[in-house]
Design an enzyme around this catalytic site. Sequence first.
Site, PDB file in Angstrom:
ATOM      1  N   CYS A  86       4.870  26.257  14.137  1.00 55.95           N
ATOM      2  CA  CYS A  86       4.177  24.994  14.379  1.00 55.95           C
ATOM      3  C   CYS A  86       5.094  24.093  15.216  1.00 55.95           C
ATOM      4  O   CYS A  86       6.258  23.887  14.869  1.00 55.95           O
ATOM      5  CB  CYS A  86       3.825  24.321  13.051  1.00 55.95           C
ATOM      6  SG  CYS A  86       3.011  22.723  13.248  1.00 55.95           S
ATOM      7  N   CYS A  89       6.096  20.949  12.799  1.00 57.40           N
ATOM      8  CA  CYS A  89       6.959  21.033  11.608  1.00 57.40           C
ATOM      9  C   CYS A  89       7.798  22.318  11.526  1.00 57.40           C
ATOM     10  O   CYS A  89       8.543  22.489  10.578  1.00 57.40           O
ATOM     11  CB  CYS A  89       6.118  20.891  10.339  1.00 57.40           C
ATOM     12  SG  CYS A  89       5.072  22.330   9.997  1.00 57.40           S
ATOM     13  N   CYS A 134      -2.111  24.057  10.458  1.00 61.67           N
ATOM     14  CA  CYS A 134      -0.876  24.306   9.724  1.00 61.67           C
ATOM     15  C   CYS A 134      -1.028  23.731   8.315  1.00 61.67           C
ATOM     16  O   CYS A 134      -1.331  22.550   8.157  1.00 61.67           O
ATOM     17  CB  CYS A 134       0.295  23.648  10.458  1.00 61.67           C
ATOM     18  SG  CYS A 134       1.865  23.771   9.577  1.00 61.67           S
ATOM     19  N   CYS A 137       1.867  20.717   7.671  1.00 63.36           N
ATOM     20  CA  CYS A 137       1.779  19.359   8.228  1.00 63.36           C
ATOM     21  C   CYS A 137       0.358  18.944   8.593  1.00 63.36           C
ATOM     22  O   CYS A 137       0.129  17.793   8.961  1.00 63.36           O
ATOM     23  CB  CYS A 137       2.680  19.216   9.450  1.00 63.36           C
ATOM     24  SG  CYS A 137       2.116  20.120  10.902  1.00 63.36           S
ATOM     25  N   CYS A 158      -7.929  31.636  18.071  1.00 62.17           N
ATOM     26  CA  CYS A 158      -7.830  31.064  19.410  1.00 62.17           C
ATOM     27  C   CYS A 158      -7.009  29.780  19.270  1.00 62.17           C
ATOM     28  O   CYS A 158      -7.491  28.778  18.756  1.00 62.17           O
ATOM     29  CB  CYS A 158      -9.231  30.785  19.945  1.00 62.17           C
ATOM     30  SG  CYS A 158      -9.264  30.242  21.650  1.00 62.17           S
TER      31      CYS A 158
END
Length: 172
Positions: A86, A89, A134, A137, A158
Amino acid sequence: MKTCYLNLKKSIHRLQLLCLVGCFIIPIGCQSQSSKRPVEKSTAKTDQEWKAQLTPLQYYVLRQKGTEKPGNNPYNKFFKEGTYHCAACDKLLYRSEYKYDSGSGWPAFDRGESQNLAYERDHSLGMERLEVHCKNCGGHLGHVFDDGPRKTTGKRHCVNSAALKFKPKTNG
């Protein structure tokens, strides 16, 4: 006969224009109305903190559920060995062995690190899609579709490149 041909030509032109608008222009600026996602307290930040940490494109994608332009993003045709984290984070989300070329213009994965991903229904654009974000976060990553490789999961994650940070595989 000539009138029929001209009317058909106009109809085809309108259909092509509608496809162009539906496939490229609208998704670039689309945002879901719901931005409330469960996040761990350790990563709960204010809007100003996210704006200071992320680039404008990352902020638009991760925090406002935006979409980057197809085909012109760093991880679309990128196939080095490593892991994708991510961008907000640093949580591990995808591995290079899950990645494939879907031809969609965005990075595609047939699966992700399920313990680090969360999903919610997205009803923007007048249709239902499955948003992936995610779990740590709450950052918007993209959407999951059922048109992925049948030999594996049949899924296509995607994902926006702006939502990812690549870490190359290290020997050792």
